[in-house]
Write a protein that holds these residues in place. Structure first.
Motif, PDB file in Angstrom:
ATOM      1  N   ASN A   1       1.096  -1.299   0.093  1.00 20.51           N
ATOM      2  CA  ASN A   1      -0.096  -0.224  -0.087  1.00 20.51           C
ATOM      3  C   ASN A   1       0.721   1.533   0.448  1.00 20.51           C
ATOM      4  N   PRO A   2       0.938   1.755  -1.238  1.00 18.28           N
ATOM      5  CA  PRO A   2       1.915   3.130  -1.285  1.00 18.28           C
ATOM      6  C   PRO A   2       1.130   4.509  -0.109  1.00 18.28           C
ATOM      7  N   GLU A   3       0.157   4.460   0.658  1.00 15.62           N
ATOM      8  CA  GLU A   3       0.296   5.438   1.639  1.00 15.62           C
ATOM      9  C   GLU A   3       1.286   5.094   3.305  1.00 15.62           C
ATOM     10  N   PHE A   4       1.513   4.193   2.964  1.00 16.68           N
ATOM     11  CA  PHE A   4       2.312   3.392   4.097  1.00 16.68           C
ATOM     12  C   PHE A   4       4.110   4.261   3.797  1.00 16.68           C
ATOM     13  N   HIS A   5       4.552   4.173   2.642  1.00 17.18           N
ATOM     14  CA  HIS A   5       5.588   4.438   1.997  1.00 17.18           C
ATOM     15  C   HIS A   5       7.318   5.143   2.667  1.00 17.18           C
ATOM     16  N   LYS A   6       6.040   6.624   3.309  1.00 20.54           N
ATOM     17  CA  LYS A   6       6.615   7.339   3.820  1.00 20.54           C
ATOM     18  C   LYS A   6       6.348   7.080   5.881  1.00 20.54           C
ATOM     19  N   THR A   7       5.936   5.803   5.953  1.00 19.69           N
ATOM     20  CA  THR A   7       5.668   5.995   6.891  1.00 19.69           C
ATOM     21  C   THR A   7       6.605   5.237   8.319  1.00 19.69           C
ATOM     22  N   PRO A   8       7.426   5.342   9.073  1.00 17.96           N
ATOM     23  CA  PRO A   8       8.002   3.857  10.154  1.00 17.96           C
ATOM     24  C   PRO A   8       7.410   2.724  10.156  1.00 17.96           C
TER      25      PRO A   8
END
Ligand code: AHN
Ligand code: ZN
Length: 332
Positions: A135-142
């Motif tokens: 899920n690309p929404e998580f790509h900036k989540t640690p």
């Protein structure tokens, strides 16, 4: 009366044999098959699991965050309970994006005056981006980094706890590297050139905590906690330290963990051990979960995703790795 006494004798003999043959008695022949035996302590996987949980509970240990600071303090205090010799090496390093990162390598020494030494290491920081999440929404989540980071540290803390009461002859350094996992994200421009992974081990290799530090070999743990983990023979490990790699794999097979330690070659991973081998020239292997059937490159399925959390952690895998390491160091 006579019958009863014979019965007692038979039971006593059975009891004696069943104890002597018990694999958990901890007695093993040493590497040369000489008569003297060495008592290998029992690795406690519940304890290792709790150390992983504790790290994850701080939140993602991303450099520059409060969780990162708090976890560094926790690791330092915990290791100080196990040995008087704990060094915290502070440094700054430049990241792929030009940021200056503050790092702490945490080193615990056992039997520090012995020149005959080995080291065990893992990274304690966690990745700032779930850049391999579907899920690309998580790509900036640690990420929690329960496996990628915390698992290796959890195994090493449990080994340190054991060494606090019972030590082998060889001197041991436990090194927790920082700034391993701050490499450029999958979708960034800066990918490809530059050594942006393993910043903490690069720093240590160029500035050892003791000037002129020497160990005869090193073992790196990376992603050693997932259920049914497979450790392939990683490329740089096989290139730089083939004898050590075979010794560790043979030990794992001998004590019953052949399902995890496969005699199958894996890819070349730019992990902390690469810099130690390149710069310091100490033969160092990487016990790293590589999966020939992975859905995520060659790594374990949840690598750099939002699901690298406690759900992935298996006490059985921790036991396989921890018991193998204890056996290697006590038989050294
Ligand atoms: C590279 O992908 C170039 N190195 C991976 C090293 C690593 C990251 N180990 C855990 N996280
Ligand atoms: Zn990682």
């Amino acid at each position: 009366m006579k019958f009863r006494f014979e019965y007692f004798l038979v039971m006593a003999v059975i009891l004696l044999y069943s104890c002597g043959g018990n694999e958990n008695s901890g007695k093993t022949k040493n590497k040369d098959n000489r008569k003297n035996t060495v008592e290998v302590p029992n690795f406690n996987s519940d304890s290792a699991y709790a150390y992983i949980q504790k790290q994850v509970d701080f939140g993602p240990r991303v450099p520059g965050t409060e969780a990162h600071d708090a976890c560094a303090d926790y690791l330092t205090i915990t290791l100080k309970r196990f040995t008087d010799s704990v060094y915290v090496q502070k440094y700054k390093a430049r990241a792929y994006n030009g940021e200056t990162l503050k790092g702490k390598n945490i080193i615990a020494s056992f039997n520090p005056d012995n020149a005959d030494r080995i080291f065990l290491c893992a990274h304690w920081d966690s990745r700032p981006y779930a850049d391999h999440d579907e899920n690309p929404e998580f790509h900036k989540t640690p990420i929690d980094g329960a496996n990628d980071g915390a698992s290796g540290v959890g195994v090493l803390l449990e080994i340190a706890r054991q060494l606090s009461t019972n030590q082998p002859e060889v001197g041991i350094d436990i090194i927790l590297f920082d700034l391993e996992d701050y490499g450029p994200p999958q979708d960034s421009q800066q990918r490809g050139e530059g050594d942006w992974w393993g910043l903490g081990s690069q720093y240590w290799s160029r500035n050892t905590h003791i000037p002129g530090y020497f160990a005869k070999y090193g073992i790196l743990l990376d992603m050693v906690g997932a259920k049914d983990a497979t450790f392939l023979m990683e490329g740089f490990s096989l290139y730089y330290a083939p004898g050590l790699l075979k010794k560790v794999w043979n030990t794992a097979h001998r004590i019953g963990y052949s399902q995890h330690f496969l005699f199958e070659q894996g890819g070349y991973i730019e992990d902390d051990h690469k810099y130690i081998n390149d710069i310091l020239k100490i033969p160092t292997i990487d016990i790293i979960h590589l999966d020939p059937n992975s859905t995520n490159g060659s790594f374990f399925d949840h690598w750099h995703t939002s699901t690298d959390n406690m759900d992935q952690i298996s006490r059985q895998t921790l036991k396989a790795v921890g018991q193998t390491l204890l056996t290697v160091v006590f038989e050294d």
